[in-house]
Design a protein around this motif. Structure first.
Motif, PDB file in Angstrom:
ATOM      1  N   THR A 112      29.854  14.563  -9.569  1.00  0.00           N
ATOM      2  CA  THR A 112      29.542  15.915  -9.207  1.00  0.00           C
ATOM      3  C   THR A 112      30.619  17.004  -9.024  1.00  0.00           C
ATOM      4  OG1 THR A 112      29.253  15.627  -7.000  1.00  0.00           O
ATOM      5  CG2 THR A 112      27.257  14.972  -8.215  1.00  0.00           C
ATOM      6  N   TYR A 113      30.187  18.119  -9.283  1.00  0.00           N
ATOM      7  CA  TYR A 113      31.247  19.447  -9.059  1.00  0.00           C
ATOM      8  C   TYR A 113      31.601  19.536  -7.568  1.00  0.00           C
ATOM      9  CZ  TYR A 113      32.876  24.198  -8.972  1.00  0.00           C
ATOM     10  OH  TYR A 113      33.700  25.344  -8.508  1.00  0.00           O
ATOM     11  N   ASN A 114      30.466  19.198  -6.965  1.00  0.00           N
ATOM     12  CA  ASN A 114      31.034  19.469  -5.207  1.00  0.00           C
ATOM     13  C   ASN A 114      30.627  18.075  -4.606  1.00  0.00           C
ATOM     14  OD1 ASN A 114      31.016  20.002  -2.385  1.00  0.00           O
ATOM     15  ND2 ASN A 114      30.510  22.098  -2.809  1.00  0.00           N
ATOM     16  N   GLY A 136      23.467  25.982 -11.873  1.00  0.00           N
ATOM     17  CA  GLY A 136      24.550  26.128 -11.365  1.00  0.00           C
ATOM     18  C   GLY A 136      25.534  26.164 -12.551  1.00  0.00           C
ATOM     19  N   GLU A 137      26.499  27.248 -12.396  1.00  0.00           N
ATOM     20  CA  GLU A 137      27.767  27.521 -13.277  1.00  0.00           C
ATOM     21  C   GLU A 137      28.375  26.275 -13.814  1.00  0.00           C
ATOM     22  OE1 GLU A 137      30.428  30.396 -12.095  1.00  0.00           O
ATOM     23  OE2 GLU A 137      31.371  29.280 -10.518  1.00  0.00           O
ATOM     24  N   PRO A 165      27.198  30.653  -8.536  1.00  0.00           N
ATOM     25  CA  PRO A 165      28.565  30.069  -8.805  1.00  0.00           C
ATOM     26  C   PRO A 165      28.911  28.809  -7.889  1.00  0.00           C
ATOM     27  CG  PRO A 165      28.103  32.155  -7.453  1.00  0.00           C
ATOM     28  CD  PRO A 165      26.794  31.694  -7.958  1.00  0.00           C
ATOM     29  N   ASN A 166      29.993  28.146  -8.139  1.00  0.00           N
ATOM     30  CA  ASN A 166      30.575  27.099  -7.546  1.00  0.00           C
ATOM     31  C   ASN A 166      29.351  26.011  -7.017  1.00  0.00           C
ATOM     32  OD1 ASN A 166      32.905  28.396  -7.312  1.00  0.00           O
ATOM     33  ND2 ASN A 166      32.248  29.725  -5.751  1.00  0.00           N
ATOM     34  N   ILE A 167      28.358  25.926  -7.944  1.00  0.00           N
ATOM     35  CA  ILE A 167      27.310  24.921  -7.816  1.00  0.00           C
ATOM     36  C   ILE A 167      27.294  23.903  -9.195  1.00  0.00           C
ATOM     37  CG2 ILE A 167      24.830  24.396  -7.600  1.00  0.00           C
ATOM     38  CD1 ILE A 167      24.891  26.267  -5.210  1.00  0.00           C
ATOM     39  N   GLU A 222      20.003  20.325  -3.134  1.00  0.00           N
ATOM     40  CA  GLU A 222      20.770  19.649  -2.097  1.00  0.00           C
ATOM     41  C   GLU A 222      21.913  20.517  -1.551  1.00  0.00           C
ATOM     42  OE1 GLU A 222      19.092  16.453  -4.192  1.00  0.00           O
ATOM     43  OE2 GLU A 222      19.907  18.189  -4.903  1.00  0.00           O
ATOM     44  N   LYS A 223      22.436  21.403  -2.501  1.00  0.00           N
ATOM     45  CA  LYS A 223      23.669  22.359  -1.837  1.00  0.00           C
ATOM     46  C   LYS A 223      23.215  23.724  -1.557  1.00  0.00           C
ATOM     47  CE  LYS A 223      27.553  22.706  -1.365  1.00  0.00           C
ATOM     48  NZ  LYS A 223      28.249  22.303  -0.191  1.00  0.00           N
TER      49      LYS A 223
END
Length: 123
Positions: free
Chosen positions: A17-19, A75-76, A100-102, A108-109
């Motif tokens: 995952t990105y984050n 998410g971007e 952004p940033n997801i 979840e975020k």
């Protein structure tokens, strides 16, 4: 291939995952517990198995544009704005939001943001 190894399979996605903080260890444990139940993984596989048939049907259905309102949130770091553009080809009333940033795990975020957008959309 995956039965009995759901943890390896799912953690592969979560590790990618990105984050990394989007899915907590407790979340992972719960997802693995639920997806390890008999027959549950089959539903997620069927989604991908049907992609080619869906694409064929969508070509036919997409000949006439939809008039219903459509809300697209992405998410971007995942699909970004691409599905907004795709929906605009087949619908006249598309609202697209790209966060952004997801990545893929928006519920979840950003659960409160997502809930507000959905509730506002259906008012």
């Amino acid at each position: 291939m995956i039965e009995g190894k759901e943890d390896l399979y799912l953690n592969g996605f979560y590790d990618w995952t990105y984050n990394q903080s989007a899915i907590t260890p407790e979340d992972r444990e719960e997802y693995i517990k639920q997806y390890s139940k008999p027959g549950v993984m089959c539903a997620s596989f069927e989604y991908y198995r049907a992609i080619f048939e869906d694409a064929k049907q969508n070509k036919e259905y997409g000949k006439e544009k939809l008039e219903i309102p459509i809300l697209k949130i992405g998410g971007e770091a995942a699909i970004g704005n691409s599905t907004t553009t795709t929906f605009q080809r087949v619908a006249n009333n598309v609202t697209g939001i790209t966060l952004p940033n997801i990545g893929h795990f928006i519920p979840e975020k950003r659960p409160n943001f997502l809930t507000k957008q959905i509730l506002d959309f259906f008012k």
